[in-house]
Enzyme design. Structure first.
Site, PDB file in Angstrom:
ATOM      1  N   HIS A  43       0.625  -1.223  -0.147  1.00 31.07           N
ATOM      2  CA  HIS A  43       0.034  -0.343  -0.029  1.00 31.07           C
ATOM      3  C   HIS A  43       1.031   1.048  -0.387  1.00 31.07           C
ATOM      4  O   HIS A  43       2.200   0.945  -0.161  1.00 31.07           O
ATOM      5  CB  HIS A  43      -1.061  -0.130   1.255  1.00 31.07           C
ATOM      6  CG  HIS A  43      -0.504   0.114   2.694  1.00 31.07           C
ATOM      7  ND1 HIS A  43       0.019  -0.727   2.461  1.00 31.07           N
ATOM      8  CD2 HIS A  43       0.182   1.733   2.774  1.00 31.07           C
ATOM      9  CE1 HIS A  43       0.845  -0.117   4.563  1.00 31.07           C
ATOM     10  NE2 HIS A  43       1.097   0.988   4.469  1.00 31.07           N
ATOM     11  N   HIS A 130       5.605   6.460  -1.314  1.00 29.73           N
ATOM     12  CA  HIS A 130       6.118   5.625  -1.334  1.00 29.73           C
ATOM     13  C   HIS A 130       5.140   4.156  -1.275  1.00 29.73           C
ATOM     14  O   HIS A 130       4.556   4.305  -0.933  1.00 29.73           O
ATOM     15  CB  HIS A 130       7.458   5.493  -0.488  1.00 29.73           C
ATOM     16  CG  HIS A 130       6.852   5.592   0.582  1.00 29.73           C
ATOM     17  ND1 HIS A 130       6.636   6.634   1.655  1.00 29.73           N
ATOM     18  CD2 HIS A 130       7.040   4.847   1.682  1.00 29.73           C
ATOM     19  CE1 HIS A 130       6.988   6.609   2.628  1.00 29.73           C
ATOM     20  NE2 HIS A 130       6.614   5.138   2.293  1.00 29.73           N
TER      21      HIS A 130
END
Length: 180
Positions: A43, A130
Site C-alpha cells: 500500500h 512510496h
C-alpha cells in the site's frame, strides 16, 4: 482504560500490479536477510494516524466515507529509494512520478478532513508517495541486491479508492485489518 487503535489511511496496490511486485520481491528475498513486506501489506500510506480511541476512529471513518471513492488516476511505481538514503538504508521503498501529484493532493485532503472531523493533528512533513518494500537493521545492502534494485519493473494501476486500516503490531510483523 480505553482500547487504542493504531491506524492509517492508504491506497492499496491491486491484484495484477501486486503480482508483478510479488514476483520481483521473490527474486530479491534470497539476496538479503532483511524484513521484506508481505503482499498483504502492499500500500501507499496517505496519512498515519497513530493510536486513537474507538470514538476518534469512528469519527475518522465518518470523515473518510464521503472521500472513499474519487476520480480515477494512474499510479506508476518505477524506482527504488531508501530512508534516509541508499547509502545508509533503514527502509527500502518503491516510488514513481506518475500519480505522485494526485496522491499528494489526496493525502492533503485526508489530512484536512481527519483534522476537521476527528481533531487528528495535521502532518507537517512534505508528503512523499512510496510503497515500503523492506525494513533493515543493518545499514549496508549486499552488492548483488543493490544491482537487482536497479532492475525494478514499472508497476502501474488505476487508483480510485482509499482505505482505512487498523494496524496490530505482532512479533512476526504487522497485521492490517480494513476498517473502511
Amino acid at each position: 482504560m480505553a482500547e487504542l487503535i493504531r491506524s492509517f489511511v492508504a491506497v492499496k496496490m491491486p491484484g495484477e500490479a501486486a503480482d508483478i511486485l510479488e514476483n520481483f520481491l521473490a527474486d530479491l528475498r534470497p539476496l538479503a536477510k532483511i524484513r521484506w513486506v508481505r503482499r498483504s501489506q502492499f500500500h501507499i500510506t496517505l496519512k498515519f494516524l497513530g493510536e486513537n480511541t474507538r470514538s476518534v476512529t469512528e469519527d475518522v471513518i465518518d470523515a473518510l466515507t464521503p472521500m472513499k471513492h474519487f476520480e480515477p488516476f494512474t499510479v506508476e511505481l518505477s524506482y527504488i529509494g531508501a530512508f534516509p538514503n541508499l547509502n545508509v538504508p533503514k527502509v527500502l521503498w518503491l516510488s514513481g512520478e506518475k500519480g505522485a501529484s494526485e496522491l499528494s493532493i489526496l493525502s492533503k485532503k485526508v489530512n484536512e478532513s481527519v483534522f476537521d472531523t476527528a481533531g487528528i493533528e495535521r502532518d507537517t512533513k512534505k508528503f512523499q508517495a512510496h510503497l515500503t518494500l523492506a525494513r533493515l537493521k543493518e545499514s549496508r545492502l549486499p552488492e548483488n541486491l543493490v544491482r537487482r534494485l536497479g532492475e525494478v519493473p514499472k508497476i502501474s494501476w488505476t487508483c480510485s479508492e482509499l482505505c482505512f486500516f487498523r494496524s496490530d503490531l505482532r512479533p512476526s510483523g504487522p497485521i492490517y485489518s480494513q476498517l473502511l
